[in-house]
Design a protein around this motif. Structure first.
Motif, short mmCIF file in Angstrom:
data_model
loop_
_atom_site.label_atom_id
_atom_site.label_comp_id
_atom_site.label_asym_id
_atom_site.label_seq_id
_atom_site.Cartn_x
_atom_site.Cartn_y
_atom_site.Cartn_z
N ASP A 1 0.90 -1.43 -0.14
CA ASP A 1 -0.15 0.10 -0.16
C ASP A 1 0.94 1.39 0.05
N HIS A 2 1.19 1.79 -1.18
CA HIS A 2 2.90 2.48 -1.15
C HIS A 2 1.97 3.82 -1.34
N SER A 3 2.90 4.45 -0.50
CA SER A 3 2.25 6.09 0.00
C SER A 3 2.89 6.59 -0.80
N VAL A 4 2.44 7.35 -2.05
CA VAL A 4 2.93 7.92 -2.99
C VAL A 4 3.05 9.68 -2.98
N GLN A 5 4.73 10.05 -3.04
CA GLN A 5 4.87 11.89 -2.27
C GLN A 5 4.41 12.32 -3.74
N VAL A 6 3.52 13.50 -3.63
CA VAL A 6 3.42 14.46 -5.48
C VAL A 6 3.88 14.89 -5.28
N ASP A 7 5.58 14.79 -5.83
CA ASP A 7 6.49 15.58 -6.40
C ASP A 7 5.83 15.84 -7.90
N VAL A 8 5.17 15.95 -8.08
CA VAL A 8 4.73 16.33 -9.59
C VAL A 8 2.76 16.56 -9.83
N ALA A 9 2.45 17.38 -9.84
CA ALA A 9 0.89 17.83 -10.03
C ALA A 9 0.82 18.03 -10.87
N ARG A 10 0.60 19.12 -11.64
CA ARG A 10 -0.13 19.89 -12.63
C ARG A 10 0.77 19.42 -13.36
N SER A 11 0.58 17.82 -14.25
CA SER A 11 1.48 17.40 -15.52
C SER A 11 0.72 16.07 -15.57
N GLU A 12 0.69 15.28 -17.01
CA GLU A 12 -0.15 14.83 -18.11
C GLU A 12 1.03 13.70 -17.38
N ASN A 13 2.03 13.95 -17.18
CA ASN A 13 2.47 12.63 -16.90
C ASN A 13 3.54 12.79 -15.55
N ALA A 14 2.14 13.32 -14.60
CA ALA A 14 2.33 12.96 -13.57
C ALA A 14 3.12 11.71 -12.75
N VAL A 15 1.52 10.39 -13.58
CA VAL A 15 1.78 9.42 -12.47
C VAL A 15 3.07 8.73 -12.84
N GLN A 16 3.54 8.78 -14.71
CA GLN A 16 5.08 8.32 -14.39
C GLN A 16 6.32 8.95 -13.66
N ALA A 17 6.24 10.52 -13.79
CA ALA A 17 7.31 10.91 -13.19
C ALA A 17 6.79 11.23 -11.86
N ASN A 18 6.46 10.38 -11.41
CA ASN A 18 6.09 10.38 -9.34
C ASN A 18 6.47 8.48 -9.11
N MET A 19 6.38 7.34 -10.48
CA MET A 19 5.99 6.38 -9.96
C MET A 19 8.08 6.48 -9.84
N GLU A 20 8.87 7.17 -11.01
CA GLU A 20 10.63 6.51 -11.09
C GLU A 20 10.48 7.69 -9.50
N PHE A 21 10.00 8.25 -9.63
CA PHE A 21 10.80 8.86 -8.68
C PHE A 21 10.66 8.03 -7.07
N GLU A 22 9.75 7.56 -7.13
CA GLU A 22 9.53 6.52 -5.76
C GLU A 22 10.05 5.06 -6.54
N PHE A 23 10.77 4.87 -7.25
CA PHE A 23 11.41 3.73 -7.56
C PHE A 23 13.12 4.11 -7.55
N ARG A 24 13.04 4.97 -7.08
CA ARG A 24 14.30 5.64 -7.56
C ARG A 24 14.78 5.66 -5.54
N ARG A 25 13.74 6.12 -5.03
CA ARG A 25 13.53 6.27 -3.69
C ARG A 25 13.73 5.49 -2.05
N ASN A 26 12.89 4.86 -3.00
CA ASN A 26 12.43 3.46 -2.10
C ASN A 26 13.27 2.03 -2.64
N LYS A 27 13.62 2.31 -3.80
CA LYS A 27 14.19 0.46 -4.18
C LYS A 27 14.42 -0.39 -3.17
#
Length: 797
Positions: free
Chosen positions: A26-52
């Motif tokens: 139940d991953h908690s997603v940090q909203v680094d990118v908000a107002r963007s069409e590619n927000a999901v992908q950008a935030n997922m990349e951030f999360e995998f880098r941080r939480n590897k």
């Protein structure tokens, strides 16, 4: 983890095959990118880098343990996945039928009660023990009957209903009880509406808010892709065992411990806040309530802003454009949380508000951080199918990820210019979110006012830009033709919402989403992990660290411990939440945890959150009582994560003071008021104090899960006698406390009286809150995990 109430047995690396165990990250997603069409992908990349490291640890576990299903990160919020996919209602194991049940390591596990599955939250400590074979024990609870009648009025949402129910039940007092909903009004509530009410059981204090299975449940099971044969089996089994409610038949009167009743027609639009979920405010009283909060002394309903400063305007420059902030201005607007994102009526209702607003030319101010975080991929499918997602996007409510976001404190940073305007001018900024918790310091460090609202109201407040508004008489904004636009101009009727739900939410969406869910995603699938049944600890890791709980553990239980000459580490008032005790949000740059990370070469931008660092006890111990809004009576009104080292009078961080007491060989205790440990089922709120050397907590009352967690970590929970507290006994927290207990656990009884003696000559009697003989056995062993491990070793021998 499903059906952990059944005893799980066998070898410690093999879970009983009769009982499937589903683990949803139940991953908690940090909203680094908000107002963007590619927000999901950008935030997922951030999360995998941080939480590897964390993800790799969990993936290793899925390979090391048998009969363990892992639903990868990025799939949704555990409770919605449980509701839409994992929940069985009735198990069929090789022809053996039995009712589904679930305990989960999140307090909102209760959402599944809306589906007629008995489920509630427990601490991670208790769940770990269950997975290792320890059956769960509890005192038989009272059951409150909550009768529903009538029908919600046009335009009133399920969120308005749940906030009303939450206020009623918190006032009634249902901590540790079951609540069962019944009555003719049940037929007017969709399954999603029921799940919304069941979800907020922790906020009203109940162990669960249960909705028995009826025809509405069966319809939902079919909608979400369960087969006709499965649904038929569920109905037949439950009817045969008199567990199915058929409202087309005469209903017999039921006997409950106590009763409440609500006519759904009496529910009105509302929000809750600014600091607690059960502080409901009718929408038509919101402006007056806001001004009262500005006036009131600092407390749950007060900010103590002097009259002459209440109209203050903070001027700032937002990316080259002049801008202003006032008290009550919204800086975060988030459609988030398991409570509401599983409910198509409020999600599509929010989208209809956005559509009407866009057509009339309304806009959201660019400095308001807006976000949309659905609980599952199904939400995205029906928003797109309805053609309404584009309107949410236009107002800045882009999909940012699938998981817990703003509601758990992962709103991410707000713009630097906005942050500076708030801090430099002491502005009481607001967040409005469709969440279930709004405790101080949880949503964002800079939003002192946090209001829970339905998703449509989140959009409305984002458009208005302030909570200081009377929607009846003041416009939300000005349209493209210069005309004032009121809330009633953009609010959809219940009929409009129902039409869009009927047309847009289809069974194929659930099937398609969940057929793909266990396949993971490229980032998860490419994550390489070691094989083997023993985890290889990395001593340099700042994410995963071998915990110290079993160091120097012997096969002989240590026996019960008393407390001798302990100092008071902290002295609290009422409603100290697990967010106060062990925050899950951002790590403050000046905190002991930040110092620890920087000493190990971690850059501030990579601090991540306490929630993401909970696999490292060194960081979590330093994060205990690190909430920036902590109110400790030892500090005489000062707010923050500090305390007084009593022997010297020095003001220190709580961690530093605790370590000094430990080094000096002193025990510590905590004094508290009512509802100590309310909120999340966060086991670190018990693990952390144990690591700080806390031996006992003396409070007016405890929330159920937290009391259990304290017992599980070997901390003594004591309750003042009714009508008594620290103040009535004249305790300041500067005394030293001695609690004498017998040397043998056989001489202690659940709920017995215990004498507490202080060095000031004052003494008083408390009730020891070990509620069962099993809990006394845990205490005898120094904690539940030590008890389970000793038993496992004994069985093998």
């Amino acid at each position: 983890m499903r059906d952990a109430m059944n005893k799980l047995g066998g070898d410690s690396n093999k879970i009983n095959p009769l009982v499937p165990v589903d683990l949803v990250i139940d991953h908690s997603v940090q909203v680094d990118v908000a107002r963007s069409e590619n927000a999901v992908q950008a935030n997922m990349e951030f999360e995998f880098r941080r939480n590897k490291e964390r993800f790799a640890f969990l993936k290793w576990g899925s390979n090391a343990f048998h009969n363990m299903l892992v639903v990868p990160p990025g799939s949704g919020i555990v409770h919605q996945v449980n509701l839409e996919y994992l929940g069985r209602v009735v198990f069929n194991t090789n022809g053996m039928l039995y009712p589904d049940s679930v305990v989960g390591t999140d307090s909102h596990t209760t959402m599944i009660d809306g589906l007629g599955v008995a489920g509630w939250g427990v601490g991670g400590i208790e769940a770990e023990a269950a997975m290792l074979g320890q059956p769960m024990s509890m005192v038989l609870p009272g059951v409150v009957g909550f009768k529903l009648s009538g029908k919600l009025r046009d335009g009133v949402t399920a969120t308005d209903l749940v906030l009303t129910v939450t206020q009623m039940l918190r006032k009634h007092g249902v901590v540790g009880m079951f609540v069962e909903f019944y009555g003719e009004g049940m037929s007017e509530l969709s399954l999603a509406d029921r799940a919304t009410i069941a979800n907020m059981s922790p906020e009203y204090g109940a162990t669960m808010g249960f909705f028995p299975v009826d025809h509405v449940t069966l319809q939902y099971l079919k909608l979400t892709g369960r087969s006709d044969d499965t649904v038929s089996m569920i109905e037949s089994y439950l009817r045969a065992n008199k567990m199915f409610v058929d409202y087309s038949e005469p209903q017999s009167e039921r006997v409950y411990s106590s009763y409440l009743e609500l006519n759904l027609e009496e529910v009105v639009p509302c929000v809750s806040g600014p600091k607690r979920p059960h502080d409901r405010v009718p929408l038509n009283e919101m402006k007056a309530d806001w001004h009262a909060c500005l006036d009131n002394r600092v407390g749950f309903k007060g900010f103590a802003i002097p009259k002459e400063y209440q109209s203050k305007v903070a001027e700032f420059n937002f990316h080259g454009t002049p801008a202003q902030l006032r008290h009550g201005d919204v800086v975060i607007a988030a459609i988030t949380s398991c409570t509401n994102t599983s409910n198509p009526s409020v999600m599509l209702g929010a989208a209809l508000v956005a559509k009407k607003a866009c057509e009339l030319g309304l806009e959201v101010k660019p400095w308001i951080k807006t976000s949309l975080a659905p609980g599952s991929g199904v939400v995205t499918k029906y928003l797109q199918n309805s053609g309404l997602q584009k309107y949410l996007n236009h107002l800045g409510f882009h999909i940012v990820g699938y998981g817990c976001t703003t509601c758990i404190g992962n709103s991410g940073d707000i713009d630097d210019a906005v942050a500076a305007a708030i801090t430099e001018n002491d502005i009481v900024a607001a967040a409005v979110l469709s969440g279930n918790r709004n405790f101080e310091g949880r949503v964002h460090p800079l939003t002192r006012a946090n209001y829970l609202a339905s998703p449509p109201l989140v959009v409305a407040y984002a458009l208005a830009g302030s909570v200081n508004i009377d929607f009846e008489t003041e416009p939300v904004g000005v349209g493209k033709d210069g005309k004032k636009i009121f809330l009633r101009d953009i609010w959809p009727s219940s009929e409009e919402v129902a039409h869009v739900v009927q047309k847009s939410v289809l069974p194929d969406m659930f099937k398609a989403t969940y057929e793909a869910i266990t396949k993971g995603n490229p980032m998860w699938n490419q994550l390489s992990v070691p094989s083997g049944t023993l985890y290889a600890w990395d001593p340099k890791s700042t994410y995963i660290h071998e915990p110290p709980y079993f160091k120097d553990m012997t096969m002989s239980p240590p026996g019960p411990h008393g407390v001798k000459g302990a100092y008071c580490l902290l002295n609290f008032g009422d409603s100290i939440t697990t967010d106060h005790i062990s925050p899950a949000g951002s790590i403050h740059k000046d905190s002991p945890a930040a110092k620890y990370l920087m000493e190990r070469g971690v850059d501030r931008r990579d601090f991540n959150s306490y929630g993401s660092r909970r696999g490292n006890d060194e960081i979590m111990a330093r994060g205990t009582f690190a909430n920036i809004r902590l109110v400790n009576k030892l500090l005489n009104g000062e707010v923050g994560p500090k305390t007084i080292h009593i022997p010297t009078g020095e003001k220190l961080s709580v961690f530093d003071a605790a370590m000094r007491y430990k080094n000096e060989g002193h025990d510590t205790v905590i004094l508290a008021g009512a509802e100590y440990g309310s909120g999340s089922s966060r086991d670190w709120a018990a693990k952390g104090p144990m690591l700080l050397g806390v031996k006992a907590v003396i409070a007016k009352s405890f929330e159920r899960i937290h009391r259990s967690n304290l017992v599980g970590m070997g901390i003594i929970p004591l309750c003042f006698k009714p009508g008594e507290d620290a103040e009535t006994h004249g305790l300041t927290g500067h005394e030293r406390y001695t609690i004498d207990l017998p040397s043998s656990v056989s001489e202690i009884r659940p709920g017995q009286d215990v004498r507490v003696v202080t060095d000031s000559g004052k003494s008083f009697t408390c009730v020891i809150r070990f509620d069962t003989e099993v809990e006394l056995a845990y205490f005898d062993h120094g904690g539940i995990l030590q008890y389970v491990i000793r038993n496992l070793i004994n069985v093998r021998q």
